[in-house]
Design an enzyme around this catalytic site. Sequence first.
Site, PDB file in Angstrom:
ATOM      1  N   ASP A  30       4.482   4.857  -9.100  1.00  0.00           N
ATOM      2  CA  ASP A  30       4.060   3.751  -8.229  1.00  0.00           C
ATOM      3  C   ASP A  30       4.738   3.914  -6.866  1.00  0.00           C
ATOM      4  O   ASP A  30       5.924   4.233  -6.770  1.00  0.00           O
ATOM      5  CB  ASP A  30       4.438   2.409  -8.878  1.00  0.00           C
ATOM      6  N   GLY A  93      -2.270 -11.280 -10.330  1.00  0.00           N
ATOM      7  CA  GLY A  93      -1.884 -10.505  -9.153  1.00  0.00           C
ATOM      8  C   GLY A  93      -2.431  -9.100  -9.125  1.00  0.00           C
ATOM      9  O   GLY A  93      -1.843  -8.213  -8.499  1.00  0.00           O
ATOM     10  N   HIS A 100      -5.389  -0.105 -14.674  1.00  0.00           N
ATOM     11  CA  HIS A 100      -4.159   0.699 -14.734  1.00  0.00           C
ATOM     12  C   HIS A 100      -3.103  -0.041 -15.540  1.00  0.00           C
ATOM     13  O   HIS A 100      -3.084  -1.266 -15.583  1.00  0.00           O
ATOM     14  CB  HIS A 100      -3.653   1.014 -13.332  1.00  0.00           C
ATOM     15  N   HIS A 102       0.885  -0.485 -15.898  1.00  0.00           N
ATOM     16  CA  HIS A 102       2.217  -0.263 -15.326  1.00  0.00           C
ATOM     17  C   HIS A 102       3.159   0.129 -16.460  1.00  0.00           C
ATOM     18  O   HIS A 102       3.217  -0.567 -17.489  1.00  0.00           O
ATOM     19  CB  HIS A 102       2.745  -1.550 -14.689  1.00  0.00           C
TER      20      HIS A 102
HETATM   21  P1  5GP Z   1      -1.682  -4.274  -9.444  1.00  0.00           P
HETATM   22  O1  5GP Z   1      -1.082  -5.346  -8.609  1.00  0.00           O
HETATM   23  O2  5GP Z   1      -3.133  -4.025  -9.087  1.00  0.00           O
HETATM   24  O3  5GP Z   1      -1.469  -4.470 -10.913  1.00  0.00           O
HETATM   25  O4  5GP Z   1      -0.855  -2.972  -9.116  1.00  0.00           O
HETATM   26  C1  5GP Z   1      -1.214  -2.029  -8.182  1.00  0.00           C
HETATM   27  C2  5GP Z   1      -0.047  -1.086  -8.047  1.00  0.00           C
HETATM   28  O5  5GP Z   1      -0.478   0.075  -7.367  1.00  0.00           O
HETATM   29  C3  5GP Z   1       1.121  -1.677  -7.238  1.00  0.00           C
HETATM   30  O6  5GP Z   1       2.305  -1.645  -8.023  1.00  0.00           O
HETATM   31  C4  5GP Z   1       1.196  -0.765  -6.017  1.00  0.00           C
HETATM   32  O7  5GP Z   1       2.528  -0.525  -5.592  1.00  0.00           O
HETATM   33  C5  5GP Z   1       0.523   0.506  -6.491  1.00  0.00           C
HETATM   34  N1  5GP Z   1      -0.141   1.243  -5.447  1.00  0.00           N
HETATM   35  C6  5GP Z   1      -1.028   0.754  -4.532  1.00  0.00           C
HETATM   36  N2  5GP Z   1      -1.464   1.715  -3.723  1.00  0.00           N
HETATM   37  C7  5GP Z   1      -0.870   2.875  -4.147  1.00  0.00           C
HETATM   38  C8  5GP Z   1      -0.944   4.225  -3.697  1.00  0.00           C
HETATM   39  O8  5GP Z   1      -1.637   4.572  -2.739  1.00  0.00           O
HETATM   40  N3  5GP Z   1      -0.186   5.133  -4.370  1.00  0.00           N
HETATM   41  C9  5GP Z   1       0.592   4.794  -5.422  1.00  0.00           C
HETATM   42  N4  5GP Z   1       1.296   5.762  -6.022  1.00  0.00           N
HETATM   43  N5  5GP Z   1       0.682   3.518  -5.879  1.00  0.00           N
HETATM   44  C10 5GP Z   1      -0.033   2.577  -5.226  1.00  0.00           C
END
Ligand code: 5GP
Length: 114
Positions: A30, A93, A100, A102
């Site tokens: 991440d 959020g 995906h 985490h």
């Molecule tokens: P969500 O909030 O959708 O569950 O999590 C999205 C995650 O993707 C966040 O933790 C954010 O830091 C990560 N993220 C967003 N854009 C990128 C990116 O371009 N590269 C990487 N490696 N992680 C990303």
Amino acid sequence: MKNCIFCRIINKEIPSEIVYEDDDIIVFKDINPQAPIHLLIVPKQHIESINNIDKDSISILGKVFYVAKEVSSKFAVSEEGYRIVVNTGKNAGQEVLHLHFHFLAGRKFSWPPG
Ligand code: 5GP
Ligand code: ZN
């Protein structure tokens, strides 16, 4: 999906720190880690969220947890533990609309989550 950031990572159009990859799944670090180890386990198929899973994707989702186990060994956190989180929709959020998981490890996590 053209405008999906995770599809672009999968297609190597933008860089990421990939730690595992096979035909169905990619795992990368991440960009904004919330723990010493913060990985994203991502099915390559563009599925927006849990709400959009169809029957054809079920076997890949099982594989996600097998890959999580492999990753936990690779990062030597199987014993101390880790947390897997799937944010779904506005209240959870979810920011990236490509399913995906985490994978968080390397510190103690509180419960209930915030
Ligand atoms: P969500 O909030 O959708 O569950 O999590 C999205 C995650 O993707 C966040 O933790 C954010 O830091 C990560 N993220 C967003 N854009 C990128 C990116 O371009 N590269 C990487 N490696 N992680 C990303
Ligand atoms: Zn996508």
